[in-house]
Design a protein around this motif. Structure first.
Motif, PDB file in Angstrom:
ATOM      1  N   ASP A 146       0.381   9.941  -4.397  1.00  0.00           N
ATOM      2  CA  ASP A 146       0.690  11.226  -3.750  1.00  0.00           C
ATOM      3  C   ASP A 146       1.865  11.949  -4.403  1.00  0.00           C
ATOM      4  OD1 ASP A 146      -1.303  10.614  -1.959  1.00  0.00           O
ATOM      5  OD2 ASP A 146       0.061   9.909  -0.389  1.00  0.00           O
ATOM      6  N   THR A 203       0.831  -1.211   0.000  1.00  0.00           N
ATOM      7  CA  THR A 203       0.000   0.000   0.000  1.00  0.00           C
ATOM      8  C   THR A 203       0.863   1.258   0.000  1.00  0.00           C
ATOM      9  OG1 THR A 203      -0.231   0.164   2.432  1.00  0.00           O
ATOM     10  CG2 THR A 203      -1.845  -1.199   1.245  1.00  0.00           C
ATOM     11  N   LEU A 204       2.007   1.213   0.672  1.00  0.00           N
ATOM     12  CA  LEU A 204       2.877   2.388   0.706  1.00  0.00           C
ATOM     13  C   LEU A 204       3.432   2.705  -0.679  1.00  0.00           C
ATOM     14  CD1 LEU A 204       4.900   1.841   4.018  1.00  0.00           C
ATOM     15  CD2 LEU A 204       2.766   3.116   3.663  1.00  0.00           C
ATOM     16  N   HIS A 232       2.086   2.065  -3.607  1.00  0.00           N
ATOM     17  CA  HIS A 232       1.028   2.632  -4.447  1.00  0.00           C
ATOM     18  C   HIS A 232       0.579   3.997  -3.933  1.00  0.00           C
ATOM     19  CE1 HIS A 232      -0.337  -1.205  -6.789  1.00  0.00           C
ATOM     20  NE2 HIS A 232       0.966  -1.023  -6.806  1.00  0.00           N
ATOM     21  N   ASP A 233       0.522   4.175  -2.605  1.00  0.00           N
ATOM     22  CA  ASP A 233       0.156   5.481  -2.059  1.00  0.00           C
ATOM     23  C   ASP A 233       1.164   6.551  -2.479  1.00  0.00           C
ATOM     24  OD1 ASP A 233      -1.924   4.222  -0.819  1.00  0.00           O
ATOM     25  OD2 ASP A 233      -1.248   4.569   1.239  1.00  0.00           O
ATOM     26  N   ASP A 234       2.450   6.198  -2.437  1.00  0.00           N
ATOM     27  CA  ASP A 234       3.486   7.162  -2.811  1.00  0.00           C
ATOM     28  C   ASP A 234       3.359   7.577  -4.277  1.00  0.00           C
ATOM     29  OD1 ASP A 234       4.582   7.257  -0.284  1.00  0.00           O
ATOM     30  OD2 ASP A 234       6.139   5.774  -0.694  1.00  0.00           O
ATOM     31  N   GLN A 272      -8.334   4.928   1.406  1.00  0.00           N
ATOM     32  CA  GLN A 272      -7.439   5.706   0.535  1.00  0.00           C
ATOM     33  C   GLN A 272      -8.232   6.502  -0.488  1.00  0.00           C
ATOM     34  OE1 GLN A 272      -4.447   6.556   0.598  1.00  0.00           O
ATOM     35  NE2 GLN A 272      -3.846   7.118  -1.469  1.00  0.00           N
ATOM     36  N   GLN A 273      -9.286   5.901  -1.045  1.00  0.00           N
ATOM     37  CA  GLN A 273     -10.107   6.620  -2.020  1.00  0.00           C
ATOM     38  C   GLN A 273     -10.828   7.797  -1.363  1.00  0.00           C
ATOM     39  OE1 GLN A 273     -10.497   6.102  -5.549  1.00  0.00           O
ATOM     40  NE2 GLN A 273     -11.254   8.171  -5.149  1.00  0.00           N
ATOM     41  N   LYS A 292      -8.579   3.833   6.525  1.00  0.00           N
ATOM     42  CA  LYS A 292      -7.240   3.928   5.931  1.00  0.00           C
ATOM     43  C   LYS A 292      -6.147   3.465   6.884  1.00  0.00           C
ATOM     44  CE  LYS A 292      -4.016   7.053   3.631  1.00  0.00           C
ATOM     45  NZ  LYS A 292      -3.759   8.385   3.067  1.00  0.00           N
ATOM     46  N   ASP A 311      -9.845   9.438   1.230  1.00  0.00           N
ATOM     47  CA  ASP A 311      -8.826  10.443   1.516  1.00  0.00           C
ATOM     48  C   ASP A 311      -8.551  11.286   0.269  1.00  0.00           C
ATOM     49  OD1 ASP A 311      -6.936  11.838   2.996  1.00  0.00           O
ATOM     50  OD2 ASP A 311      -5.356  10.376   2.698  1.00  0.00           O
ATOM     51  N   CYS A 316      -8.333   0.145   1.015  1.00  0.00           N
ATOM     52  CA  CYS A 316      -8.491   0.768  -0.304  1.00  0.00           C
ATOM     53  C   CYS A 316      -9.620   1.802  -0.294  1.00  0.00           C
ATOM     54  CB  CYS A 316      -8.769  -0.296  -1.363  1.00  0.00           C
ATOM     55  SG  CYS A 316      -7.405  -1.450  -1.644  1.00  0.00           S
ATOM     56  N   ARG A 337      10.149   8.443   1.430  1.00  0.00           N
ATOM     57  CA  ARG A 337       9.451   7.562   2.366  1.00  0.00           C
ATOM     58  C   ARG A 337      10.483   7.141   3.402  1.00  0.00           C
ATOM     59  NH1 ARG A 337       4.661   6.132   4.300  1.00  0.00           N
ATOM     60  NH2 ARG A 337       3.814   6.381   2.184  1.00  0.00           N
TER      61      ARG A 337
END
Length: 323
Positions: A83, A75-76, A78-80, A144-145, A170, A147, A141, A88
């Motif tokens: 964003d 998840t990190l 894909h989040d990065d 995250q959406q 999240k 957010d 997920c 990180r």
């Protein structure tokens, strides 16, 4: 019983960052990078603590802990990407080194590896373990959406209860599910599993409130981040949303004006507004409220009080931290 710190050592000794084959090199180097830069390993250790609350540590708890840690790092990555984050844990993010296509594939391969590990647990609780994990993974997920949806909304349009729900999805549900997964392996009853899940979820929300407060008011030397980083990017936080609610009309007008601009003293002026409307005092009380809800759930678990001590110590450590 083991302390959180003792379990970190045990988990780290068996969790090797080099989880993948040598080739294709770009793909697997990308996946290995996020694991090599470390992290607190809180979630997998919660699996071990959930197990040990009810029974002796079982190898399957480490197997599930490995799966949870791989999922979290997936998840990190894909989040990065979403964003566009350059760093990180003070290190270059995967996509900045290897490019977005390789980073996406590395995350995908990590997620597939998660199920390889989950499928190795004992058949008597495998279905339950995978079901609880899947529910948490979907909710992460969803969080995250939400957010990302909130990012495009004006702060006053985001309702406080919706923000708490987003944070719960999240951030908190994976902490809560990690504890529950360990409890399943340890033989905890359905009722006890629910109590430990609620403990983890409420601690997770309290943890995020503490994180927001530290970003705003913490000592940068201790916290390891620029003070007011969330303020500079107008990030919606517990403090900002509550300040908009608590401010008088003049204060609200000034706060909105600061959000729409970037003066050199923006952080100092927003922090003063937070103090003037007592958002900082409210945040401390709100953190304590979620913490007390968590401890009530922990109290309800039908095991000897001595077995709960490591979890209480962990909660105090997470919520009293200055970094």
């Amino acid at each position: 019983m083991h302390s959180f710190k003792e379990l970190i050592v045990q988990f780290s000794q068996q969790f090797e960052p080099q989880q993948f084959p040598a080739t294709p090199q770009r793909l697997y180097n990308a996946a290995t990078h996020i694991l090599e830069i470390g992290g607190k390993r809180i979630r997998p250790v919660l699996c071990l603590m959930g197990n040990e609350l009810f029974d002796e540590l079982h190898p399957d708890a480490f197997q599930v802990g490995n799966a949870v840690e791989l999922f979290h790092n997936f998840t990190l990555i894909h989040d990065d990407i979403m964003d566009k984050a350059p760093l990180r844990r003070s290190q270059p993010t995967v996509h900045t080194i290897y490019g977005e296509p390789a980073a996406i594939l590395a995350g995908d391969v990590m997620l597939i590896s998660v199920y390889d590990r989950l499928n190795k647990v004992q058949s008597r609780y495998k279905q339950r373990v995978i079901s609880v994990f899947n529910k948490a993974a979907i909710e992460v997920c969803e969080g995250q959406q939400l957010d990302m949806d909130f990012e495009s909304m004006e702060p006053e349009s985001v309702q406080y209860h919706d923000y708490v729900n987003m944070i719960g999805l999240k951030t908190s549900v994976l902490l809560a599910a990690s504890l529950q997964l360990g409890a399943i392996i340890g033989g905890g009853s359905d009722g006890n599993q629910d109590h430990i899940y609620q403990f983890g979820k409420n601690i997770g929300i309290a943890f995020q409130i503490q994180d927001d407060v530290l970003d705003a008011f913490g000592d940068p030397e201790k916290f390891g981040k620029q003070q007011g980083g969330d303020i500079l990017v107008n990030k919606k936080t517990f403090l900002l949303l509550k300040a908009l609610e608590l401010c008088n009309p003049a204060q609200r007008t000034e706060l909105k004006r600061l959000l729409a601009s970037s003066p050199d003293d923006k952080v100092a002026r927003v922090l003063q507004l937070f103090r003037d409307c007592k958002a900082d005092v409210w945040a401390e009380k709100e953190k304590e409220r979620f913490q007390q809800q968590a401890f009530q759930s922990l109290d309800s678990i039908a095991v000897l009080s001595a077995r709960k001590k490591p979890l209480m110590e962990l909660a105090d450590y997470l919520l009293d931290r200055q970094q």
